[in-house]
Design an enzyme around this catalytic site. Structure first.
Site, PDB file in Angstrom:
ATOM      1  N   CYS A   1      -1.719  -3.565  14.688  1.00 44.59           N
ATOM      2  CA  CYS A   1      -1.479  -3.283  13.264  1.00 44.59           C
ATOM      3  C   CYS A   1      -1.843  -4.485  12.395  1.00 44.59           C
ATOM      4  O   CYS A   1      -1.430  -5.626  12.665  1.00 44.59           O
ATOM      5  CB  CYS A   1      -0.010  -2.929  13.059  1.00 44.59           C
ATOM      6  SG  CYS A   1       0.455  -2.827  11.324  1.00 44.59           S
TER       7      CYS A   1
ATOM      8  N   SER B   1       8.397   5.414  16.600  1.00 45.21           N
ATOM      9  CA  SER B   1       7.127   4.913  17.136  1.00 45.21           C
ATOM     10  C   SER B   1       7.350   4.459  18.570  1.00 45.21           C
ATOM     11  O   SER B   1       7.909   3.383  18.812  1.00 45.21           O
ATOM     12  CB  SER B   1       6.625   3.748  16.284  1.00 45.21           C
ATOM     13  OG  SER B   1       6.401   4.205  14.976  1.00 45.21           O
ATOM     14  N   LEU B   2       6.922   5.267  19.504  1.00 44.97           N
ATOM     15  CA  LEU B   2       7.200   5.006  20.922  1.00 44.97           C
ATOM     16  C   LEU B   2       6.009   4.299  21.575  1.00 44.97           C
ATOM     17  O   LEU B   2       6.161   3.272  22.212  1.00 44.97           O
ATOM     18  CB  LEU B   2       7.475   6.348  21.612  1.00 44.97           C
ATOM     19  CG  LEU B   2       8.213   6.296  22.935  1.00 44.97           C
ATOM     20  CD1 LEU B   2       9.579   5.671  22.773  1.00 44.97           C
ATOM     21  CD2 LEU B   2       8.320   7.691  23.528  1.00 44.97           C
ATOM     22  N   HIS B   3       4.838   4.888  21.485  1.00 44.38           N
ATOM     23  CA  HIS B   3       3.552   4.326  21.941  1.00 44.38           C
ATOM     24  C   HIS B   3       3.347   4.260  23.446  1.00 44.38           C
ATOM     25  O   HIS B   3       2.216   4.208  23.909  1.00 44.38           O
ATOM     26  CB  HIS B   3       3.281   2.943  21.335  1.00 44.38           C
ATOM     27  CG  HIS B   3       3.336   2.915  19.842  1.00 44.38           C
ATOM     28  ND1 HIS B   3       2.578   3.756  19.048  1.00 44.38           N
ATOM     29  CD2 HIS B   3       4.077   2.171  18.978  1.00 44.38           C
ATOM     30  CE1 HIS B   3       2.838   3.510  17.777  1.00 44.38           C
ATOM     31  NE2 HIS B   3       3.751   2.572  17.701  1.00 44.38           N
TER      32      HIS B   3
ATOM     33  N   GLY C   1       5.684  -2.374   6.632  1.00 46.29           N
ATOM     34  CA  GLY C   1       7.069  -2.776   6.874  1.00 46.29           C
ATOM     35  C   GLY C   1       7.789  -1.894   7.863  1.00 46.29           C
ATOM     36  O   GLY C   1       7.373  -0.786   8.164  1.00 46.29           O
ATOM     37  N   GLU C   2       8.886  -2.431   8.397  1.00 45.95           N
ATOM     38  CA  GLU C   2       9.765  -1.699   9.317  1.00 45.95           C
ATOM     39  C   GLU C   2      11.025  -1.343   8.512  1.00 45.95           C
ATOM     40  O   GLU C   2      11.831  -2.226   8.183  1.00 45.95           O
ATOM     41  CB  GLU C   2      10.087  -2.591  10.526  1.00 45.95           C
ATOM     42  CG  GLU C   2      11.293  -2.167  11.340  1.00 45.95           C
ATOM     43  CD  GLU C   2      11.233  -0.732  11.863  1.00 45.95           C
ATOM     44  OE1 GLU C   2      10.225  -0.350  12.469  1.00 45.95           O
ATOM     45  OE2 GLU C   2      12.207   0.020  11.647  1.00 45.95           O
TER      46      GLU C   2
ATOM     47  N   CYS D   1      -2.709   1.190   7.963  1.00 49.10           N
ATOM     48  CA  CYS D   1      -1.796   0.478   7.086  1.00 49.10           C
ATOM     49  C   CYS D   1      -2.059  -1.023   7.091  1.00 49.10           C
ATOM     50  O   CYS D   1      -2.229  -1.639   8.120  1.00 49.10           O
ATOM     51  CB  CYS D   1      -0.384   0.816   7.552  1.00 49.10           C
ATOM     52  SG  CYS D   1       0.754  -0.491   7.709  1.00 49.10           S
TER      53      CYS D   1
ATOM     54  N   GLU E   1       0.831  -1.206   0.000  1.00 48.21           N
ATOM     55  CA  GLU E   1       0.000   0.000   0.000  1.00 48.21           C
ATOM     56  C   GLU E   1       0.860   1.248   0.000  1.00 48.21           C
ATOM     57  O   GLU E   1       1.909   1.297   0.650  1.00 48.21           O
ATOM     58  CB  GLU E   1      -0.886   0.027   1.249  1.00 48.21           C
ATOM     59  CG  GLU E   1      -1.920  -1.075   1.261  1.00 48.21           C
ATOM     60  CD  GLU E   1      -2.777  -1.052   2.517  1.00 48.21           C
ATOM     61  OE1 GLU E   1      -3.331  -2.111   2.849  1.00 48.21           O
ATOM     62  OE2 GLU E   1      -2.873   0.004   3.166  1.00 48.21           O
TER      63      GLU E   1
ATOM     64  N   CYS F   1       3.249  -5.506  15.607  1.00 45.55           N
ATOM     65  CA  CYS F   1       2.603  -4.631  16.583  1.00 45.55           C
ATOM     66  C   CYS F   1       1.168  -5.114  16.807  1.00 45.55           C
ATOM     67  O   CYS F   1       0.461  -5.453  15.846  1.00 45.55           O
ATOM     68  CB  CYS F   1       2.606  -3.188  16.094  1.00 45.55           C
ATOM     69  SG  CYS F   1       4.271  -2.535  15.912  1.00 45.55           S
TER      70      CYS F   1
END
Ligand code: SF4
Length: 338
Positions: A115, A206-208, A153-154, A325, A91, A112
């Site tokens: 996700c 990306s902490l969250h 993806g990372e 995503c 995407e 995650c």
């Protein structure tokens, strides 16, 4: 498929370094590969073999990322389902204000908890040319001045390809370096390599949460780096590259939107070269997570702003179109299987 292979192919057809740069610049601008050739003085003309091969090359490169479907959102964005040459899909998202969000892998290994992309695990890496081809596809649809690596993806797990793509986008692609935004869950390879990269992108982390145990639950396969250390590493990179770190925090009701967590991140970010993007969770069927109430979202942002920290709420673009995503791809696979 690597950008290096595209270069070698052009050289094997007689292209000089200047020709290679010109053809790649035309490709990244989504113009014909021989764009501008007629205005060049005779000594800069393309060799005949190269000229004759350009239509076939243009066709081949267009197949690196082609549009399967386009899903406009109400916010001016559009989600794109992008087909790759081997039949896989990823995407991209056309963002409001001339941006595009692109993918770096098919699937993702970080998993995650909130996700959809993470559910499938990693299927394969994208080559650097496939990453760049998503920008070319986006530019064939509208102008693009900003690229964020926040799709599927990372990026840290495909760092060679991502840095190759960033180097080309920031040179022949004409994208300002601060408008190339690499997003990561935090990986030492990123902090080691980015300060030495020829094109230094801005960094989104990306902490969250500030709670190490909760972070391990939410991001089960992220590298074991404590949140406090991530903020310290982020600050070092922000000072090195000259742009603020953009922290990302997906807000999950009753999980990471409590006063204690929010006040702790405010303590950590006070006086730092940083900004915080809170992304309210976009509910999906079967997920145990919920989106915080509108009142709570406003209060979370206000708690940081009262401490003079730049903070904003950002809905994931086009969330009215199959949400965040990975959901568009998941839907297309389900439709294909039905
Ligand atoms: Fe991977 Fe990003 Fe999804 Fe996490 S949020 S699983 S890092 S794609």
């Amino acid at each position: 498929m690597r950008i290096e292979f595209l270069r070698e192919r052009l050289e094997s057809l007689g292209a000089k370094p200047g020709h290679v740069r010109r053809i790649l610049a035309a490709w990244l601008a989504a113009r014909p590969l021989d764009a501008g050739a007629r205005r060049q003085p005779a000594e800069h003309c393309l060799p005949r073999a190269l000229r004759e091969a350009l239509p076939a090359l243009a066709h081949e490169w267009a197949n690196l990322a082609c549009l399967r479907s386009r899903h406009p959102g109400g916010d001016g964005s559009a989600r794109l389902l992008v087909g790759l040459a081997d039949g896989q899909t990823v995407e991209s998202v056309l963002l409001p204000r001339d941006g595009v969000c692109i993918s770096t892998q098919v699937g993702c290994a970080v998993g995650c908890a909130f996700c959809m992309t993470g559910k499938s695990g990693l299927l394969r890496q994208l080559g650097s040319a496939e990453i760049v081809a998503q920008l070319v596809l986006a530019r064939s649809l509208r102008p693009v001045k900003k690229v964020v690596f926040m799709g599927m993806g990372e990026p840290a797990h495909n760092l060679d390809a991502v840095l190759e793509a960033i180097a080309l986008m920031g040179s022949e692609g004409g994208i300002a370096h601060k408008n190339l935004v690499l997003s990561t869950v935090g990986d030492r390879r990123v902090f080691d390599r980015l300060p030495h990269a020829p094109v230094k992108p801005a960094l989104a982390l990306s902490l969250h949460t500030t709670d190490p145990a909760l972070r391990r639950q939410l991001l089960p396969k992220a590298p074991a780096i404590e949140p406090a250390e991530l903020v310290a590493l982020g600050e070092d990179y922000a000072r090195a590259c000259g742009y603020p770190i953009q922290y990302q925090w997906t807000l999950l009701a009753g999980v990471n939107d409590g006063d204690a967590d929010i006040d702790r991140i405010a303590d950590w970010l006070e006086g730092k070269y940083a900004m915080m993007n809170f992304i309210p969770f976009n509910p999906v069927d079967g997920s145990p997570f919920r989106r915080p109430s509108p009142e709570r979202l406003v209060e979370v942002v206000a708690r940081l702003r009262r401490r003079r920290i730049v903070a904003c709420l950002r809905d994931s673009a086009g969330q009215d179109v199959d949400g965040g995503c990975g959901q568009l791809r998941a839907r297309s696979l389900a439709d294909g299987a039905a």
